[in-house]
Motif scaffolding. Structure first.
Motif, PDB file in Angstrom:
ATOM      1  N   ALA A  94     -18.839   0.455 -10.421  1.00  0.00           N
ATOM      2  CA  ALA A  94     -18.502  -0.441  -9.321  1.00  0.00           C
ATOM      3  C   ALA A  94     -17.245   0.026  -8.591  1.00  0.00           C
ATOM      4  N   GLU A  95     -16.217   0.443  -9.355  1.00  0.00           N
ATOM      5  CA  GLU A  95     -14.978   0.907  -8.730  1.00  0.00           C
ATOM      6  C   GLU A  95     -15.195   2.230  -8.005  1.00  0.00           C
ATOM      7  N   LEU A  96     -16.087   3.062  -8.529  1.00  0.00           N
ATOM      8  CA  LEU A  96     -16.387   4.331  -7.861  1.00  0.00           C
ATOM      9  C   LEU A  96     -16.971   4.076  -6.475  1.00  0.00           C
ATOM     10  N   ILE A  97     -17.864   3.095  -6.374  1.00  0.00           N
ATOM     11  CA  ILE A  97     -18.490   2.780  -5.093  1.00  0.00           C
ATOM     12  C   ILE A  97     -17.486   2.141  -4.133  1.00  0.00           C
ATOM     13  N   SER A  98     -16.754   1.127  -4.622  1.00  0.00           N
ATOM     14  CA  SER A  98     -15.819   0.421  -3.746  1.00  0.00           C
ATOM     15  C   SER A  98     -14.687   1.342  -3.279  1.00  0.00           C
ATOM     16  N   ALA A  99     -14.178   2.195  -4.185  1.00  0.00           N
ATOM     17  CA  ALA A  99     -13.107   3.115  -3.803  1.00  0.00           C
ATOM     18  C   ALA A  99     -13.604   4.149  -2.802  1.00  0.00           C
ATOM     19  N   SER A 100     -14.837   4.598  -2.951  1.00  0.00           N
ATOM     20  CA  SER A 100     -15.402   5.563  -2.002  1.00  0.00           C
ATOM     21  C   SER A 100     -15.494   4.948  -0.613  1.00  0.00           C
ATOM     22  N   VAL A 101     -15.889   3.669  -0.549  1.00  0.00           N
ATOM     23  CA  VAL A 101     -15.977   2.989   0.741  1.00  0.00           C
ATOM     24  C   VAL A 101     -14.588   2.855   1.368  1.00  0.00           C
ATOM     25  N   ARG A 102     -13.570   2.501   0.548  1.00  0.00           N
ATOM     26  CA  ARG A 102     -12.213   2.344   1.081  1.00  0.00           C
ATOM     27  C   ARG A 102     -11.668   3.671   1.605  1.00  0.00           C
ATOM     28  N   VAL A 103     -11.848   4.738   0.841  1.00  0.00           N
ATOM     29  CA  VAL A 103     -11.348   6.047   1.275  1.00  0.00           C
ATOM     30  C   VAL A 103     -12.069   6.510   2.533  1.00  0.00           C
ATOM     31  N   ALA A 104     -13.378   6.264   2.601  1.00  0.00           N
ATOM     32  CA  ALA A 104     -14.134   6.641   3.801  1.00  0.00           C
ATOM     33  C   ALA A 104     -13.636   5.859   5.015  1.00  0.00           C
ATOM     34  N   ALA A 105     -13.327   4.579   4.828  1.00  0.00           N
ATOM     35  CA  ALA A 105     -12.826   3.771   5.941  1.00  0.00           C
ATOM     36  C   ALA A 105     -11.474   4.281   6.429  1.00  0.00           C
ATOM     37  N   VAL A 106     -10.615   4.701   5.487  1.00  0.00           N
ATOM     38  CA  VAL A 106      -9.317   5.252   5.870  1.00  0.00           C
ATOM     39  C   VAL A 106      -9.496   6.574   6.622  1.00  0.00           C
ATOM     40  N   ALA A 107     -10.457   7.373   6.178  1.00  0.00           N
ATOM     41  CA  ALA A 107     -10.653   8.700   6.779  1.00  0.00           C
ATOM     42  C   ALA A 107     -11.152   8.613   8.218  1.00  0.00           C
ATOM     43  N   VAL A 108     -11.962   7.596   8.528  1.00  0.00           N
ATOM     44  CA  VAL A 108     -12.542   7.526   9.871  1.00  0.00           C
ATOM     45  C   VAL A 108     -11.769   6.581  10.797  1.00  0.00           C
ATOM     46  N   ARG A 109     -10.708   5.962  10.308  1.00  0.00           N
ATOM     47  CA  ARG A 109      -9.938   5.035  11.145  1.00  0.00           C
ATOM     48  C   ARG A 109      -9.125   5.830  12.161  1.00  0.00           C
ATOM     49  N   PRO A 110      -9.339   5.627  13.457  1.00  0.00           N
ATOM     50  CA  PRO A 110      -8.658   6.439  14.482  1.00  0.00           C
ATOM     51  C   PRO A 110      -7.143   6.220  14.474  1.00  0.00           C
ATOM     52  N   GLY A 111      -6.401   7.326  14.456  1.00  0.00           N
ATOM     53  CA  GLY A 111      -4.952   7.265  14.579  1.00  0.00           C
ATOM     54  C   GLY A 111      -4.207   6.722  13.388  1.00  0.00           C
ATOM     55  N   TYR A 112      -4.910   6.451  12.302  1.00  0.00           N
ATOM     56  CA  TYR A 112      -4.240   5.864  11.132  1.00  0.00           C
ATOM     57  C   TYR A 112      -3.821   6.958  10.166  1.00  0.00           C
ATOM     58  N   ARG A 113      -2.558   6.933   9.762  1.00  0.00           N
ATOM     59  CA  ARG A 113      -2.043   7.906   8.791  1.00  0.00           C
ATOM     60  C   ARG A 113      -1.662   7.174   7.512  1.00  0.00           C
ATOM     61  N   PRO A 114      -2.486   7.264   6.495  1.00  0.00           N
ATOM     62  CA  PRO A 114      -2.186   6.531   5.254  1.00  0.00           C
ATOM     63  C   PRO A 114      -0.976   7.107   4.537  1.00  0.00           C
ATOM     64  N   ARG A 115      -0.221   6.246   3.916  1.00  0.00           N
ATOM     65  CA  ARG A 115       0.937   6.671   3.123  1.00  0.00           C
ATOM     66  C   ARG A 115       0.530   6.744   1.653  1.00  0.00           C
ATOM     67  N   GLY A 116       0.966   7.806   1.001  1.00  0.00           N
ATOM     68  CA  GLY A 116       0.703   7.966  -0.417  1.00  0.00           C
ATOM     69  C   GLY A 116       1.964   7.729  -1.226  1.00  0.00           C
ATOM     70  N   ALA A 117       1.798   7.565  -2.512  1.00  0.00           N
ATOM     71  CA  ALA A 117       2.934   7.361  -3.421  1.00  0.00           C
ATOM     72  C   ALA A 117       2.577   7.902  -4.793  1.00  0.00           C
ATOM     73  N   ILE A 118       3.605   8.247  -5.543  1.00  0.00           N
ATOM     74  CA  ILE A 118       3.435   8.694  -6.928  1.00  0.00           C
ATOM     75  C   ILE A 118       4.083   7.654  -7.834  1.00  0.00           C
ATOM     76  N   ILE A 119       3.312   7.135  -8.771  1.00  0.00           N
ATOM     77  CA  ILE A 119       3.815   6.105  -9.676  1.00  0.00           C
ATOM     78  C   ILE A 119       3.729   6.607 -11.116  1.00  0.00           C
TER      79      ILE A 119
END
Length: 207
Positions: A94-119
Motif C-alpha cells: 500500500a505504501e509503495l503505491i501511495s508513495a509512487s503516486v506522491r512522487v509522480a505528482a511532485v515530478a509533474v507539478r509545474p515550477g515546483y522544486r521539492p525540498r529534501g532533508a536528511i534525518i
C-alpha cells in the motif's frame, strides 16, 4: 579459533552495545541462504518483473555478492509470525503505491522544486538483521532513501523528499519507526518485541 567454532559476542556488547549472537557453521550457512533469498527478492523488485531470466540473474548476482563482498554474521534469533508478516507485506504494498503516486505528482507539478532533508532515526532494536531489513523496506519506497547506517549505534540516516516543515520531518521519523515495529513484530523474538515499547534514544555520535 578452530573452523566452525561459534563466534562469541564482541567486547562491550550488552544493553548499551550492538546486539549480536553467536554464529556456528550450520547457522552461518542458513543465514547465507536467507541473505541470498533476500538479495534475489530485491533483484526482482528492482527489475519489476518476475521471470526465469530475472530469477537466474538474481541468483548469480546474489551468489557473487556473498562470495566477493561477504556480509557480517547475521543470525536469526526470533520467530516467524504469519499474521504480522501478512501485515508487513500488505502495508508495504500500500505504501509503495501511495508513495509512487506522491512522487509522480511532485515530478509533474509545474515550477515546483521539492525540498529534501536528511534525518537520523535511532532504532529501538539494534540487531544487524533489523537494521538491514528496516533499511531495505525504507529504501524500496519511493521518496525515501537510506544514505548511511551507523551499525554500532543503531541509527539510520534517511533522505526524505518534499519536506515542507518540521511536521514532515516528525512524520518521516514516525514512518521509519513504524516500519521497524512491523518488521520486529513479524520476525523478532519476544524480547525484541518488548523493546518496541522503549522510546528510541538519540545515539548519534557527537563530534
Amino acid at each position: 579459533m578452530t573452523p566452525g567454532a561459534g563466534v562469541g559476542p564482541a567486547a562491550g556488547d550488552g544493553p548499551g552495545g550492538p546486539q549480536r549472537v553467536a554464529v556456528g557453521r550450520g547457522g552461518r550457512r542458513r543465514d547465507q541462504a536467507v541473505a541470498l533469498g533476500w538479495l534475489v527478492l530485491i533483484w526482482l523488485l528492482l527489475w519489476g518483473d518476475v521471470s526465469w531470466g530475472n530469477l537466474l540473474g538474481g541468483l548469480v548476482v546474489g551468489v557473487a555478492v556473498l562470495l566477493f563482498f561477504p556480509l557480517p554474521p547475521v543470525t536469526f534469533g526470533g520467530r516467524l509470525r504469519p499474521g504480522a508478516l501478512l501485515v508487513l507485506a500488505a502495508t508495504f504494498a500500500a505504501e509503495l503505491i501511495s508513495a509512487s503516486v506522491r512522487v509522480a505528482a511532485v515530478a509533474v507539478r509545474p515550477g515546483y522544486r521539492p525540498r529534501g532533508a536528511i534525518i537520523a532515526v535511532p532504532l529501538r532494536v539494534r540487531t544487524d538483521l533489523n537494521l538491514a531489513l528496516t533499511a531495505e523496506v525504507i529504501s524500496l519506497v519511493p521518496g525515501t532513501l537510506i544514505l548511511d547506517v551507523d551499525r554500532d549505534q543503531g541509527v539510520l540516516y534517511v533522505h526524505v523528499l518534499d519536506v515542507r516543515g518540521p511536521g514532515d520531518l516528525a512524520a518521516s521519523r514516525d514512518r521509519v519507526l513504524t516500519v521497524e515495529r512491523r518488521v520486529v513484530r513479524a520476525i523478532g523474538s519476544a524480547a525484541e518485541v518488548r523493546q518496541l515499547h522503549t522510546p528510541p534514544a538519540d545515539r548519534r555520535k557527537k563530534s
